[in-house]
Design an enzyme around this catalytic site. Structure first.
Site, mmCIF file in Angstrom:
data_model
loop_
_atom_site.group_PDB
_atom_site.id
_atom_site.type_symbol
_atom_site.label_atom_id
_atom_site.label_comp_id
_atom_site.label_asym_id
_atom_site.label_seq_id
_atom_site.Cartn_x
_atom_site.Cartn_y
_atom_site.Cartn_z
ATOM 1 N N GLY A 325 0.725 -1.031 -0.038
ATOM 2 C CA GLY A 325 -0.123 0.141 0.005
ATOM 3 C C GLY A 325 0.668 1.234 -0.169
ATOM 4 O O GLY A 325 0.311 2.099 0.345
ATOM 5 N N GLY A 326 2.045 1.247 -0.259
ATOM 6 C CA GLY A 326 2.951 2.525 -0.683
ATOM 7 C C GLY A 326 3.432 3.087 0.906
ATOM 8 O O GLY A 326 3.785 4.059 0.952
ATOM 9 N N SER A 405 5.075 -5.439 -2.752
ATOM 10 C CA SER A 405 5.122 -3.803 -2.968
ATOM 11 C C SER A 405 5.629 -3.429 -1.688
ATOM 12 O O SER A 405 6.875 -3.688 -1.263
ATOM 13 C CB SER A 405 3.718 -3.397 -3.055
ATOM 14 O OG SER A 405 3.754 -2.147 -3.620
#
Length: 777
Positions: A325-326, A405
């Site tokens: 989710g960055g 991610s």
């Protein structure tokens, strides 16, 4: 696209909503009116000629109504381009039991085709995935509707009554309303989906809050056990896989911008059948319907195991999973049931503080830790696993840290943090490369600039974080969101709060630590990414925002926007070329980069789509070539580093099955995909290899040898090549060879870390980073 499914549990009068709404503004800055708000309070207005829900803008009037003032139901937010197979779950929701029985629902979903796509057909289905055999059945809620290419937003209205569904009980563990859009030739097309809702209109005789998912400790679907101290009995819930999930266990507590404190004891009974609340983000608003979905008190861990792992005393290897989710969004609700069921793994999924709540730096703090709160949360969760993991059947001496991610970005930071090393033994990185800084905001100077600006806006002394601690979430979030208007003059910055090298928790960026061999020694590492990892991250509007960060384009934004609009191409030629020249200068562009990343217009001036150039450049610079550069240092020669297994996934799964996109590798590695009988033998072998190869890696830190699918080799065996994988197996060859050669040649000229880590902007190549400053005034 992150879609929120929100439940309101109280109905209201039209008058109260109208008073709140009247005088507000829509998303188009047009005045709201009584009709546009009251539509949410009177089901008869939702459909039919008298309805006023006829423009997309009117949806946003709901933001002027409080949660208590809005009709109960599910609502989705945030427009998104839906790519790939043209199928989208508008109201995805985990379900247990007959929560939707005896109740009618009305819904509306807005869609429109992507510019340039064929005329098409759209349909709305509801899906019921059955527990006993994982099979799915569908009911058509809105049959095929013609959608012309030049259409504006089209509303798909439907009515759904679960009691009428194929005479089958609604016993799904996964429920969703699906949109399908195909061109007239039968091929799936991309489309846009926006604000949608699903509102109950019939009475539910069983409860006044019918959609609240709960499981009591006495339910036959639960499983309970008492930890060895006899102090606490944890109750989780069985799943259709035979696994048991323990959800929402609080592993630590933390004050705002303080280090977390681990929980070491619990009450006599702990109900772990519901997920914990999600962590606060800067997108939270007190007036939004999902006001209770997030909080700062959010440090929860979920445990996915099997009853026999707990009862028979045989400890199983652990996957400590960090969500993506960055580092500014997301939650820990991912479940890899096949991994647990088939591979004998116990999964612990970690939640941590995000965005400014996780990474604002307290420059004047007297304490040892002044920032990186999100990493401290993750590290505390790893410590908690060491203390409690064995109780849930896990082997605390065989912990693999992983994610996708931002979860894998975090994993690389922990590999570079000696204080984290005692708590894990292997690592799996998916969907990301080892780049030096998170969105280039690791610099403490950048964080200082943010803090000073926010403090000024909130009338606090500069850098006085104690003063900021007294401010409300609304006050803080208004400023955190506005910080996006303050730019750093370097290349491709995604403005926001991110990790920083603080000299305490972190002493080098992951890329520097990797190259220098200062990562956890003797640690098996599986580094995976997708050939087109960045493709789906190049979302609509991203490119114009990137260009607006360059001084060279400030006076041309209207002209550029017009070009994009008239051509129907966002990455229109030769804007990417101009951006690269603005970044590196004409000389370096011409000498090193143009032959690989150049995307000029056609000979007759025809505008061409240059998204491929941006995709190629970013994948090379921030995913593949930077990490390969990191391997050429100590990891290639130091016998105490690794083994490191590099993998590029080529299995095409998005954009019309032509691209291998972001985090697909994680789905394959962790065995998320269902192997149905309808799949080809090749596809089944491919999916089976993902489960078996990484199941063994989690258990033993090695990969199978002699397998027909191929052999995973380490960097010390590959001589600069990479394990390339698609459905046909593993081959060994170079990845991004031309792109890496070009970037490395530039790196020889200006420095590898300037290419791969800190960014480079030719105008200021002998000066520190220059800030545009506040553009809000």
């Amino acid at each position: 696209m992150k879609l929120q499914a929100v439940l309101f549990s109280s109905s209201i009068s039209a008058e109260s909503c109208s008073e709140r709404c009247d005088g507000g503004l829509t998303a188009a800055n047009e005045p709201c009116n009584v009709e546009s708000c009251s539509i949410y309070t009177d089901g008869s207005n939702l459909f039919g000629e008298s309805g006023t829900f006829d423009t997309l803008e009117n949806w946003h009037c709901i933001n002027e109504c409080t949660a208590e003032q809005v009709q109960p139901g599910y609502y989705s937010e945030n427009a998104a381009l839906v790519t790939g197979r043209g199928q989208f779950s508008a109201f995805a929701q985990e379900i247990n039991g007959n929560l939707f029985e005896n109740r009618e629902y009305q819904g509306r979903i807005f869609i429109k085709p992507k510019a340039g796509n064929n005329p098409g057909l759209a349909r709305v289905n509801v899906r019921n995935r059955k527990k006993e055999d994982n099979s799915s059945t569908y009911t058509v809620l809105k049959d095929w509707v013609q959608v012309p290419t030049d259409s504006e937003w089209i509303a798909l209205d439907f009515i759904w009554n679960p009691a009428e569904k194929n005479d089958e009980p609604l016993d799904a563990y996964a429920f969703g309303v699906y949109i399908m859009y195909t061109g007239e030739n039968g091929e799936y097309e991309d489309f846009y989906q926006d604000e949608s809702f699903l509102i109950p209109t019939g009475d539910d005789p069983t409860t006044t809050t019918p959609l609240e998912t709960t499981t009591s400790a006495s339910n036959e679907n639960t499983f309970s056990f008492t930890i060895t101290s006899g102090e606490t009995t944890f109750t989780g819930e069985h799943t259709s896989f035979g696994n048991v999930h323990f959800k929402g266990i609080k592993f630590a507590e933390a004050e705002r911008w303080r280090a977390p404190v681990m929980k070491t004891s619990y009450d006599a009974s702990y109900d772990a059948t519901k997920y914990g609340i999600m962590c606060m983000t800067s997108e939270w608003h007190s007036w939004r319907p999902n006001v209770n979905d997030m909080a700062e008190d959010c440090l929860f861990i979920n445990v996915h195991t099997r009853p026999e792992y707990i009862t028979n005393g045989e400890k199983r290897p652990i996957l400590a999973y960090i969500h993506g989710g960055g580092l500014k969004a997301g939650n820990n609700r991912k479940e890899y049931d096949y991994l647990i069921q088939e591979q004998g793994v116990v999964m612990f999924s970690i939640q941590y503080r995000l965005g400014p709540y996780g990474f604002l730096y307290d420059h004047d703090s007297p304490f040892e830790h002044k920032g990186n709160w999100g990493f401290l949360d993750q590290q505390m969760a790893l410590q908690w696993i060491q203390q409690f993991g064995g109780e849930f059947g896990g082997d605390v001496n065989r912990v693999t840290l992983g994610g996708c991610s931002a979860g894998s970005q975090s994993t690389w930071w922990h590999l570079a943090m000696p204080s984290s090393w005692p708590y894990f033994h292997a690592a799996i990185s998916n969907g990301i490369g080892v780049f030096g800084q998170h969105n280039e905001t690791a610099s403490l100077d950048v964080n200082r600039m943010y803090n000073e600006h926010i403090a000024t806006q909130l009338e606090c002394p500069q850098l006085d974080v104690d003063c900021l601690r007294t401010k409300s979430l609304d006050e803080l979030n208004n400023q955190f969101r506005a910080i996006g208007s303050i730019y750093i003059v370097e290349v491709f910055h995604d403005v926001g709060f991110g990790p920083h090298v603080d000299g305490v928790l972190t002493k080098k960026t992951p890329l520097e630590a990797l190259f220098d061999g200062q990562i956890r020694p003797n640690t098996p590492i599986s580094w995976n990414y997708n050939r087109d990892d960045v493709w789906t991250l190049l979302k609509e509007g991203r490119f114009i925002n990137t260009l607006s960060m360059f001084a060279e384009f400030h006076d041309r934004i209207d002209e550029i926007t017009e070009l994009m609009t008239t051509s129907g191409i966002e990455y229109a030629s030769d804007l990417t070329d101009q951006m690269f020249v603005a970044t590196y200068g004409q000389e370096y562009w011409d000498e090193y980069l143009v032959d690989v990343f150049g995307c000029p217009s056609g000979a007759d001036g025809t505008i061409v789509d240059c998204k491929w150039a941006m995709n190629s450049y970013l994948n090379a610079r921030m995913w593949s070539c930077n990490t390969q550069y990191g391997f050429t240092g100590a990891p290639l020669t130091d016998p105490n580093i690794g083994p490191i297994y590099p993998l590029e996934l080529h299995k095409e799964n998005c954009d019309g099955q032509t691209r291998a996109c972001h985090c697909q590798d994680a789905s394959w590695v962790f065995g998320q995909a269902w192997m149905s009988d309808s799949l080809s033998d090749t596809e089944k072998i491919y999916l089976r290899a993902g489960r078996d190869f990484w199941g063994q890696f989690i258990r033993e830190g090695t990969f199978p040898t002699g397998d027909d699918f191929g052999e995973m080799k380490s960097i010390k065996e590959l001589d600069g090549k990479i394990n390339l994988v698609d459905e046909n197996g593993i081959v060994h060859d170079f990845a991004y060879e031309q792109e890496c050669n070009a970037l490395n040649s530039l790196g020889q000229e200006i420095g590898y870390l300037r290419v791969y880590q800190n960014g480079y902007y030719h105008t200021f190549d002998n000066e520190p980073a220059v800030l545009f400053g506040n553009l809000l005034s």
